[in-house]
Design a protein around this motif. Structure first.
Motif, PDB file in Angstrom:
ATOM      1  N   ALA A 246       8.823 -30.442 -22.936  1.00  4.79           N
ATOM      2  CA  ALA A 246       8.723 -31.689 -22.170  1.00  4.79           C
ATOM      3  C   ALA A 246       8.952 -32.898 -23.068  1.00  4.79           C
ATOM      4  O   ALA A 246       9.615 -33.865 -22.666  1.00  4.79           O
ATOM      5  CB  ALA A 246       7.350 -31.784 -21.507  1.00  4.79           C
ATOM      6  N   LEU A 247       8.443 -32.839 -24.297  1.00  4.62           N
ATOM      7  CA  LEU A 247       8.616 -33.955 -25.223  1.00  4.62           C
ATOM      8  C   LEU A 247      10.088 -34.154 -25.565  1.00  4.62           C
ATOM      9  O   LEU A 247      10.574 -35.287 -25.611  1.00  4.62           O
ATOM     10  CB  LEU A 247       7.810 -33.695 -26.502  1.00  4.62           C
ATOM     11  CG  LEU A 247       7.796 -34.825 -27.546  1.00  4.62           C
ATOM     12  CD1 LEU A 247       7.199 -36.092 -26.952  1.00  4.62           C
ATOM     13  CD2 LEU A 247       7.022 -34.394 -28.781  1.00  4.62           C
ATOM     14  N   VAL A 248      10.802 -33.061 -25.790  1.00  9.70           N
ATOM     15  CA  VAL A 248      12.236 -33.153 -26.089  1.00  9.70           C
ATOM     16  C   VAL A 248      12.996 -33.749 -24.910  1.00  9.70           C
ATOM     17  O   VAL A 248      13.869 -34.616 -25.092  1.00  9.70           O
ATOM     18  CB  VAL A 248      12.796 -31.755 -26.451  1.00  9.70           C
ATOM     19  CG1 VAL A 248      14.327 -31.784 -26.484  1.00  9.70           C
ATOM     20  CG2 VAL A 248      12.255 -31.293 -27.787  1.00  9.70           C
ATOM     21  N   LEU A 249      12.669 -33.311 -23.683  1.00 12.64           N
ATOM     22  CA  LEU A 249      13.341 -33.837 -22.497  1.00 12.64           C
ATOM     23  C   LEU A 249      13.052 -35.324 -22.300  1.00 12.64           C
ATOM     24  O   LEU A 249      13.954 -36.110 -21.988  1.00 12.64           O
ATOM     25  CB  LEU A 249      12.913 -33.050 -21.262  1.00 12.64           C
ATOM     26  CG  LEU A 249      13.421 -31.611 -21.165  1.00 12.64           C
ATOM     27  CD1 LEU A 249      12.786 -30.904 -19.978  1.00 12.64           C
ATOM     28  CD2 LEU A 249      14.934 -31.587 -21.044  1.00 12.64           C
ATOM     29  N   ILE A 250      11.791 -35.722 -22.484  1.00 19.06           N
ATOM     30  CA  ILE A 250      11.425 -37.131 -22.312  1.00 19.06           C
ATOM     31  C   ILE A 250      12.122 -38.000 -23.342  1.00 19.06           C
ATOM     32  O   ILE A 250      12.680 -39.062 -23.023  1.00 19.06           O
ATOM     33  CB  ILE A 250       9.899 -37.299 -22.400  1.00 19.06           C
ATOM     34  CG1 ILE A 250       9.230 -36.672 -21.177  1.00 19.06           C
ATOM     35  CG2 ILE A 250       9.521 -38.776 -22.490  1.00 19.06           C
ATOM     36  CD1 ILE A 250       7.719 -36.622 -21.260  1.00 19.06           C
ATOM     37  N   LEU A 251      12.133 -37.574 -24.609  1.00 19.79           N
ATOM     38  CA  LEU A 251      12.810 -38.349 -25.648  1.00 19.79           C
ATOM     39  C   LEU A 251      14.312 -38.408 -25.395  1.00 19.79           C
ATOM     40  O   LEU A 251      14.958 -39.424 -25.661  1.00 19.79           O
ATOM     41  CB  LEU A 251      12.531 -37.736 -27.025  1.00 19.79           C
ATOM     42  CG  LEU A 251      11.093 -37.878 -27.542  1.00 19.79           C
ATOM     43  CD1 LEU A 251      10.922 -37.150 -28.864  1.00 19.79           C
ATOM     44  CD2 LEU A 251      10.719 -39.348 -27.698  1.00 19.79           C
TER      45      LEU A 251
ATOM     46  N   PHE B 206      10.171 -34.637 -10.257  1.00 21.27           N
ATOM     47  CA  PHE B 206      10.668 -34.310 -11.596  1.00 21.27           C
ATOM     48  C   PHE B 206       9.931 -35.060 -12.702  1.00 21.27           C
ATOM     49  O   PHE B 206       9.459 -34.443 -13.663  1.00 21.27           O
ATOM     50  CB  PHE B 206      12.170 -34.566 -11.667  1.00 21.27           C
ATOM     51  CG  PHE B 206      12.768 -34.211 -12.992  1.00 21.27           C
ATOM     52  CD1 PHE B 206      12.881 -32.883 -13.396  1.00 21.27           C
ATOM     53  CD2 PHE B 206      13.216 -35.198 -13.854  1.00 21.27           C
ATOM     54  CE1 PHE B 206      13.430 -32.545 -14.617  1.00 21.27           C
ATOM     55  CE2 PHE B 206      13.771 -34.879 -15.084  1.00 21.27           C
ATOM     56  CZ  PHE B 206      13.875 -33.546 -15.467  1.00 21.27           C
ATOM     57  N   PRO B 207       9.780 -36.405 -12.618  1.00 18.69           N
ATOM     58  CA  PRO B 207       9.011 -37.090 -13.672  1.00 18.69           C
ATOM     59  C   PRO B 207       7.540 -36.690 -13.694  1.00 18.69           C
ATOM     60  O   PRO B 207       6.930 -36.628 -14.765  1.00 18.69           O
ATOM     61  CB  PRO B 207       9.180 -38.587 -13.339  1.00 18.69           C
ATOM     62  CG  PRO B 207       9.631 -38.636 -11.931  1.00 18.69           C
ATOM     63  CD  PRO B 207      10.391 -37.380 -11.689  1.00 18.69           C
TER      64      PRO B 207
ATOM     65  N   LEU C  74       3.749 -32.174 -20.230  1.00 16.58           N
ATOM     66  CA  LEU C  74       3.394 -32.780 -21.520  1.00 16.58           C
ATOM     67  C   LEU C  74       1.929 -32.541 -21.874  1.00 16.58           C
ATOM     68  O   LEU C  74       1.557 -32.544 -23.054  1.00 16.58           O
ATOM     69  CB  LEU C  74       3.685 -34.287 -21.461  1.00 16.58           C
ATOM     70  CG  LEU C  74       3.716 -35.058 -22.784  1.00 16.58           C
ATOM     71  CD1 LEU C  74       4.801 -34.516 -23.712  1.00 16.58           C
ATOM     72  CD2 LEU C  74       3.955 -36.545 -22.516  1.00 16.58           C
ATOM     73  N   LEU C  75       1.099 -32.318 -20.878  1.00 19.24           N
ATOM     74  CA  LEU C  75      -0.328 -32.098 -21.107  1.00 19.24           C
ATOM     75  C   LEU C  75      -0.667 -30.639 -21.378  1.00 19.24           C
ATOM     76  O   LEU C  75      -1.763 -30.341 -21.856  1.00 19.24           O
ATOM     77  CB  LEU C  75      -1.128 -32.592 -19.898  1.00 19.24           C
ATOM     78  CG  LEU C  75      -0.968 -34.082 -19.541  1.00 19.24           C
ATOM     79  CD1 LEU C  75      -1.730 -34.384 -18.259  1.00 19.24           C
ATOM     80  CD2 LEU C  75      -1.456 -34.972 -20.680  1.00 19.24           C
ATOM     81  N   LEU C  76       0.265 -29.739 -21.064  1.00 20.22           N
ATOM     82  CA  LEU C  76       0.005 -28.308 -21.234  1.00 20.22           C
ATOM     83  C   LEU C  76       0.597 -27.809 -22.545  1.00 20.22           C
ATOM     84  O   LEU C  76       1.799 -27.989 -22.787  1.00 20.22           O
ATOM     85  CB  LEU C  76       0.603 -27.519 -20.065  1.00 20.22           C
ATOM     86  CG  LEU C  76       0.085 -27.920 -18.672  1.00 20.22           C
ATOM     87  CD1 LEU C  76       0.831 -27.138 -17.595  1.00 20.22           C
ATOM     88  CD2 LEU C  76      -1.417 -27.685 -18.565  1.00 20.22           C
ATOM     89  N   PRO C  77      -0.210 -27.192 -23.422  1.00 21.63           N
ATOM     90  CA  PRO C  77       0.288 -26.761 -24.739  1.00 21.63           C
ATOM     91  C   PRO C  77       1.528 -25.872 -24.705  1.00 21.63           C
ATOM     92  O   PRO C  77       2.442 -26.086 -25.516  1.00 21.63           O
ATOM     93  CB  PRO C  77      -0.919 -26.022 -25.334  1.00 21.63           C
ATOM     94  CG  PRO C  77      -2.104 -26.617 -24.643  1.00 21.63           C
ATOM     95  CD  PRO C  77      -1.649 -26.942 -23.255  1.00 21.63           C
ATOM     96  N   PRO C  78       1.661 -24.899 -23.804  1.00 17.53           N
ATOM     97  CA  PRO C  78       2.846 -24.031 -23.852  1.00 17.53           C
ATOM     98  C   PRO C  78       4.162 -24.760 -23.621  1.00 17.53           C
ATOM     99  O   PRO C  78       5.198 -24.382 -24.160  1.00 17.53           O
ATOM    100  CB  PRO C  78       2.580 -23.010 -22.739  1.00 17.53           C
ATOM    101  CG  PRO C  78       1.103 -23.048 -22.525  1.00 17.53           C
ATOM    102  CD  PRO C  78       0.715 -24.475 -22.771  1.00 17.53           C
TER     103      PRO C  78
END
Length: 214
Positions: free
Chosen positions: A113-118, A96-97, A104-108
């Motif tokens: 991913a950023l919202v989930l990580i934050l 999962f991580p 996070l590295l893929l534009p689409p």
């Protein structure tokens, strides 16, 4: 933040075990039983939370859930690749991580991913104010995207547990000063100063009847 530290340390240890191809059968067996213990505790936490109960402490459940996931990650690092259901189960904890980092590295999928990580990084902020030896007032924000605080009455029960009376009131800004005084055996008078408003309320500690003036 302690949950983030636990998960980060466990993930790095699992990654190190996997890279070095560490083989420790005794440690793996001990870790497996520890993982099963935290799995049972996590299931118990889930049942308690559904009924507004929990273990004592403002973040005990978060630590238990983190150790359950963290021991799963480390078990994956110590396990040899195979096609068993157990290995697939452990892969979910480690994968999962990794999946979040790849996304996070893929534009689409970057923004999701950023919202989930934050959301994982900025956990709920919990502050408790003691009313007496048995009751306390808990102020809880709801994470990164929260603009309000929910207030709960927490009652210590038995030896290891506590019961919550959730959402006794809500403020839309962080409190500055809290003044509390018992007005009887089963009620408390609370004066709460916030940046936008002042709450003056009397709350019954053991039932839902409440009177307030704002």
């Amino acid at each position: 933040m302690i949950t983030i530290y636990i998960l980060a340390i466990c993930f790095l240890l699992a990654l190190s075990f996997k890279i070095k191809k560490t083989n420790m059968p005794e440690a793996r067996l001990l870790l497996w039983y520890t993982h099963l213990l935290f799995a049972c505790l996590s299931a118990l936490c889930g049942l308690l939370l559904l009924n507004n109960w929990g273990f004592r402490g403002s973040n005990t459940e978060g630590v238990i859930f983190s150790l359950y996931a963290g021991t799963g990650m480390m078990l994956y690092g110590l396990s040899k690749p195979d096609t068993s259901a157990r290995y697939a189960y452990l892969l979910c904890f480690f994968g999962f991580p990794v999946l979040l980092l790849v996304a996070l590295l893929l534009p689409p999928s970057r923004y999701i991913a950023l919202v989930l990580i934050l959301g994982f990084l900025f956990t709920d902020e919990v502050t408790r104010h003691k009313i007496d030896s048995r009751f306390s007032l808990e102020a809880q924000s709801t994470g990164l995207f929260s603009y309000f605080y929910d207030y709960n009455i927490v009652e210590s029960k038995l030896l290891l547990f506590e019961r919550k009376k959730p959402d006794v009131f809500r403020t839309y800004s962080q409190f500055r000063n809290v003044h509390m005084s018992k007005t009887g055996k089963d009620s408390v008078h609370i004066q709460l100063e916030c940046s936008r408003t002042t709450i003056d309320t009397t709350i019954a500690l053991r039932n839902s009847r409440q009177s307030s003036r704002k």
